[in-house]
Design a protein around this motif. Structure first.
Motif, PDB file in Angstrom:
ATOM      1  N   UNK A  10      31.264  32.876  52.425  1.00 12.09           N
ATOM      2  CA  UNK A  10      32.438  32.863  53.282  1.00 12.09           C
ATOM      3  C   UNK A  10      32.593  34.241  53.919  1.00 12.09           C
ATOM      4  N   UNK A  11      33.068  34.248  55.156  1.00 12.05           N
ATOM      5  CA  UNK A  11      33.266  35.481  55.921  1.00 12.05           C
ATOM      6  C   UNK A  11      34.754  35.826  55.886  1.00 12.05           C
ATOM      7  N   UNK A  12      35.099  36.946  55.228  1.00 14.45           N
ATOM      8  CA  UNK A  12      36.501  37.314  55.002  1.00 14.45           C
ATOM      9  C   UNK A  12      36.785  38.677  55.621  1.00 14.45           C
ATOM     10  N   UNK A  13      37.820  38.749  56.421  1.00 10.44           N
ATOM     11  CA  UNK A  13      38.354  40.010  56.936  1.00 10.44           C
ATOM     12  C   UNK A  13      39.776  40.169  56.409  1.00 10.44           C
ATOM     13  N   UNK A  14      40.093  41.356  55.916  1.00  5.73           N
ATOM     14  CA  UNK A  14      41.449  41.577  55.417  1.00  5.73           C
ATOM     15  C   UNK A  14      41.834  43.039  55.602  1.00  5.73           C
ATOM     16  N   UNK A  15      43.134  43.285  55.518  1.00  2.00           N
ATOM     17  CA  UNK A  15      43.687  44.627  55.702  1.00  2.00           C
ATOM     18  C   UNK A  15      44.516  45.004  54.483  1.00  2.00           C
ATOM     19  N   UNK A  16      44.489  46.318  54.162  1.00  3.74           N
ATOM     20  CA  UNK A  16      45.241  46.858  53.039  1.00  3.74           C
ATOM     21  C   UNK A  16      46.180  47.937  53.574  1.00  3.74           C
ATOM     22  N   UNK A  17      47.458  47.819  53.250  1.00  2.00           N
ATOM     23  CA  UNK A  17      48.466  48.808  53.642  1.00  2.00           C
ATOM     24  C   UNK A  17      48.924  49.527  52.377  1.00  2.00           C
ATOM     25  N   UNK A  18      48.820  50.866  52.378  1.00  3.22           N
ATOM     26  CA  UNK A  18      49.150  51.635  51.190  1.00  3.22           C
ATOM     27  C   UNK A  18      49.931  52.895  51.564  1.00  3.22           C
ATOM     28  N   UNK A  19      50.643  53.429  50.583  1.00  3.94           N
ATOM     29  CA  UNK A  19      51.401  54.668  50.739  1.00  3.94           C
ATOM     30  C   UNK A  19      51.141  55.549  49.524  1.00  3.94           C
ATOM     31  N   UNK A  25      35.881  45.508  46.132  1.00  2.03           N
ATOM     32  CA  UNK A  25      35.427  45.030  44.831  1.00  2.03           C
ATOM     33  C   UNK A  25      36.379  43.976  44.270  1.00  2.03           C
ATOM     34  N   UNK A  26      37.694  44.215  44.392  1.00  2.00           N
ATOM     35  CA  UNK A  26      38.672  43.251  43.873  1.00  2.00           C
ATOM     36  C   UNK A  26      38.610  41.942  44.637  1.00  2.00           C
ATOM     37  N   UNK A  27      38.448  42.005  45.951  1.00  2.00           N
ATOM     38  CA  UNK A  27      38.356  40.775  46.745  1.00  2.00           C
ATOM     39  C   UNK A  27      37.117  39.973  46.366  1.00  2.00           C
ATOM     40  N   UNK A  28      36.000  40.637  46.148  1.00  2.00           N
ATOM     41  CA  UNK A  28      34.786  39.919  45.750  1.00  2.00           C
ATOM     42  C   UNK A  28      34.973  39.252  44.387  1.00  2.00           C
ATOM     43  N   UNK A  29      35.705  39.908  43.490  1.00  2.00           N
ATOM     44  CA  UNK A  29      35.946  39.313  42.174  1.00  2.00           C
ATOM     45  C   UNK A  29      36.813  38.059  42.289  1.00  2.00           C
ATOM     46  N   UNK A  71      35.429  27.356  47.833  1.00  2.69           N
ATOM     47  CA  UNK A  71      35.539  27.644  49.257  1.00  2.69           C
ATOM     48  C   UNK A  71      36.638  26.828  49.914  1.00  2.69           C
ATOM     49  N   UNK A  72      36.845  25.585  49.466  1.00  2.41           N
ATOM     50  CA  UNK A  72      37.885  24.757  50.066  1.00  2.41           C
ATOM     51  C   UNK A  72      39.263  25.367  49.835  1.00  2.41           C
ATOM     52  N   UNK A  73      39.500  25.886  48.648  1.00  2.00           N
ATOM     53  CA  UNK A  73      40.780  26.524  48.378  1.00  2.00           C
ATOM     54  C   UNK A  73      40.932  27.811  49.179  1.00  2.00           C
ATOM     55  N   UNK A  74      39.843  28.573  49.325  1.00  6.32           N
ATOM     56  CA  UNK A  74      39.914  29.821  50.086  1.00  6.32           C
ATOM     57  C   UNK A  74      40.202  29.576  51.559  1.00  6.32           C
ATOM     58  N   UNK A  75      39.743  28.448  52.084  1.00 12.62           N
ATOM     59  CA  UNK A  75      39.941  28.154  53.505  1.00 12.62           C
ATOM     60  C   UNK A  75      41.282  27.500  53.787  1.00 12.62           C
ATOM     61  N   UNK A  76      41.946  26.940  52.778  1.00 17.20           N
ATOM     62  CA  UNK A  76      43.169  26.168  53.046  1.00 17.20           C
ATOM     63  C   UNK A  76      44.354  26.734  52.272  1.00 17.20           C
ATOM     64  N   UNK A  77      44.729  26.055  51.204  1.00 16.91           N
ATOM     65  CA  UNK A  77      45.999  26.371  50.562  1.00 16.91           C
ATOM     66  C   UNK A  77      45.936  27.558  49.610  1.00 16.91           C
ATOM     67  N   UNK A  78      44.748  28.086  49.309  1.00 16.38           N
ATOM     68  CA  UNK A  78      44.643  29.153  48.322  1.00 16.38           C
ATOM     69  C   UNK A  78      44.705  30.561  48.882  1.00 16.38           C
ATOM     70  N   UNK A  79      44.978  30.721  50.174  1.00 21.18           N
ATOM     71  CA  UNK A  79      44.973  32.058  50.777  1.00 21.18           C
ATOM     72  C   UNK A  79      46.039  32.975  50.177  1.00 21.18           C
ATOM     73  N   UNK A  80      47.227  32.445  49.972  1.00 21.86           N
ATOM     74  CA  UNK A  80      48.307  33.282  49.433  1.00 21.86           C
ATOM     75  C   UNK A  80      47.995  33.725  48.001  1.00 21.86           C
ATOM     76  N   UNK A  81      47.443  32.825  47.199  1.00 20.12           N
ATOM     77  CA  UNK A  81      47.062  33.202  45.827  1.00 20.12           C
ATOM     78  C   UNK A  81      45.982  34.285  45.833  1.00 20.12           C
ATOM     79  N   UNK A  82      45.047  34.195  46.778  1.00 17.23           N
ATOM     80  CA  UNK A  82      43.993  35.210  46.875  1.00 17.23           C
ATOM     81  C   UNK A  82      44.605  36.571  47.202  1.00 17.23           C
ATOM     82  N   UNK A  83      45.547  36.601  48.134  1.00 16.85           N
ATOM     83  CA  UNK A  83      46.196  37.859  48.499  1.00 16.85           C
ATOM     84  C   UNK A  83      46.920  38.477  47.302  1.00 16.85           C
TER      85      UNK A  83
END
Length: 377
Positions: A146-155, A179-183, A190-202
């Protein structure tokens, strides 16, 4: 050299006298220079100048200026990190603070409320975004890519730890987040990552990144972690979309079947309940009739025991009445047949004639007038 006599004559160099020994590159006389400087300083000072007193005053002024240089201000969006001979000794909060002047102590004031953003899997360019496959391609729990792009906001949470416990904060956050995202993706279908599981992944990835940074004592707080894109690789995305469309059709048909089931089953249950209730009512009716017949038979038998002939005749008449109630009946009197007239009594015809409405008054008056006229003739 500026102090060298290029002409070779007497006269003087820049120090007001020629070189010793009649020529050559000789260094200036230091004692002479110091003496000349002292004479010039005495000429500047006022008359009656007391050298020890003024020297002490000058030292006090210098020390006062040096002491006041230790005051510093920390802005509301900053934290002060005080170093003593290069070692971190304390962290100060916003406001006016003091530290021992340089070079004993120094202070850094990094911005702790400014949000820093790191993009993983893609980079921002002048024309838009450019994918970075080395960061974005990951293996899911069911062995799909799966091809994943994400952003991290930190202070910055703790400025001291941020400055001294990690060498490159941005690189550290990037490496830990990837590393954490790969874990997390490695445990997610993949079905969960593409649909309803995005919030849990975040949520799971953010918690893992924060736990790792806290273990490193990095002094960093992860504010947000947002998935920008979760897609199959470009090479198979069309085929995957076909699979997704088929699964969507499957889900739609399943929903329609469940809707039909939810519609037909209550009706069937209601009809079955109605049949059961009708059967119960019929059962109660038959039982009640049977009990009534049994009670009637018992009462008739009791009367029969008292008067057998009368009861037998009454039973005979009741039975014959029930038998002939719905039949056409004609009575012929055999005793009157000898007079030459057939005694015929059609009971159904009499019953029908009795049920007919009476004739109108006009027809009856007309018939009577015709009868009277016939009688006159």
């Amino acid at each position: 050299m500026p102090w060298q006599n290029q002409s070779g004559g007497g006269g003087g160099g820049p120090w007001g006298r020629g070189p010793r020994g009649g020529g050559g590159n000789q260094p200036p006389n230091l004692e002479e220079l110091l003496r000349r400087g002292q004479d010039q300083f005495r000429g500047i000072m006022p008359k009656g100048f007391n050298r020890p007193r003024w020297f002490l005053l000058a030292i006090l002024v210098v020390l006062a200026i040096w002491g006041f240089s230790g005051f510093y201000r920390v802005q509301p969006d900053e934290q002060g990190v005080v170093l003593r001979f290069g070692k971190w000794v304390q962290t100060t909060q916003p406001g006016l603070n003091y530290h021992l002047p340089y070079p004993v102590e120094s202070v850094f004031t990094p911005k702790v409320t400014r949000e820093n953003n790191i993009d993983i899997g893609f980079t921002q360019t002048g024309g838009g975004q450019r994918d970075v496959p080395a960061e974005s391609l990951m293996l899911t729990g069911d062995e799909n890519i799966v091809d994943i792009d994400f952003s991290v906001v930190w202070v910055i949470k703790d400025a001291g730890k941020y400055l001294f416990n990690i060498r490159d904060p941005e690189l550290t956050v990037r490496a830990v987040a990837e590393s954490a995202m790969r874990e997390v993706i490695g445990k997610t279908p993949i079905q969960s990552a593409l649909t309803e599981g995005r919030q849990d992944i975040e949520i799971q990835t953010k918690d893992l990144v924060q736990a790792a940074l806290d273990e490193y004592e990095a002094g960093i707080e992860i504010r947000r972690l947002k998935l920008q894109k979760v897609d199959p690789p470009q090479e198979v995305i069309e085929a995957f979309r076909d699979v997704q469309a088929a699964r969507a059709d499957q889900e739609r048909l399943r929903n329609e079947a469940e809707a039909y089931e939810n519609d037909i089953l209550p009706r069937a249950r209601g009809q079955a309940e109605k049949i059961i209730q009708d059967a119960e009512a019929y059962k109660e009716q038959i039982v009640a009739e049977a009990e009534g017949e049994a009670a009637r038979f018992t009462s008739v038998y009791a009367q029969y025991s008292k008067a057998k002939d009368v009861t037998r005749k009454r039973m005979y008449l009741d039975t014959m009445g029930q038998i002939f109630a719905g039949m056409n009946k004609i009575i012929i009197d055999k005793s009157a047949s000898g007079a030459g007239v057939l005694p015929y009594l059609p009971l159904p015809e009499l019953k029908r004639s009795q049920s007919r409405p009476p004739a109108s008054s006009s027809s009856s008056s007309g018939s009577s007038s015709s009868s009277s006229s016939q009688g006159g003739q």
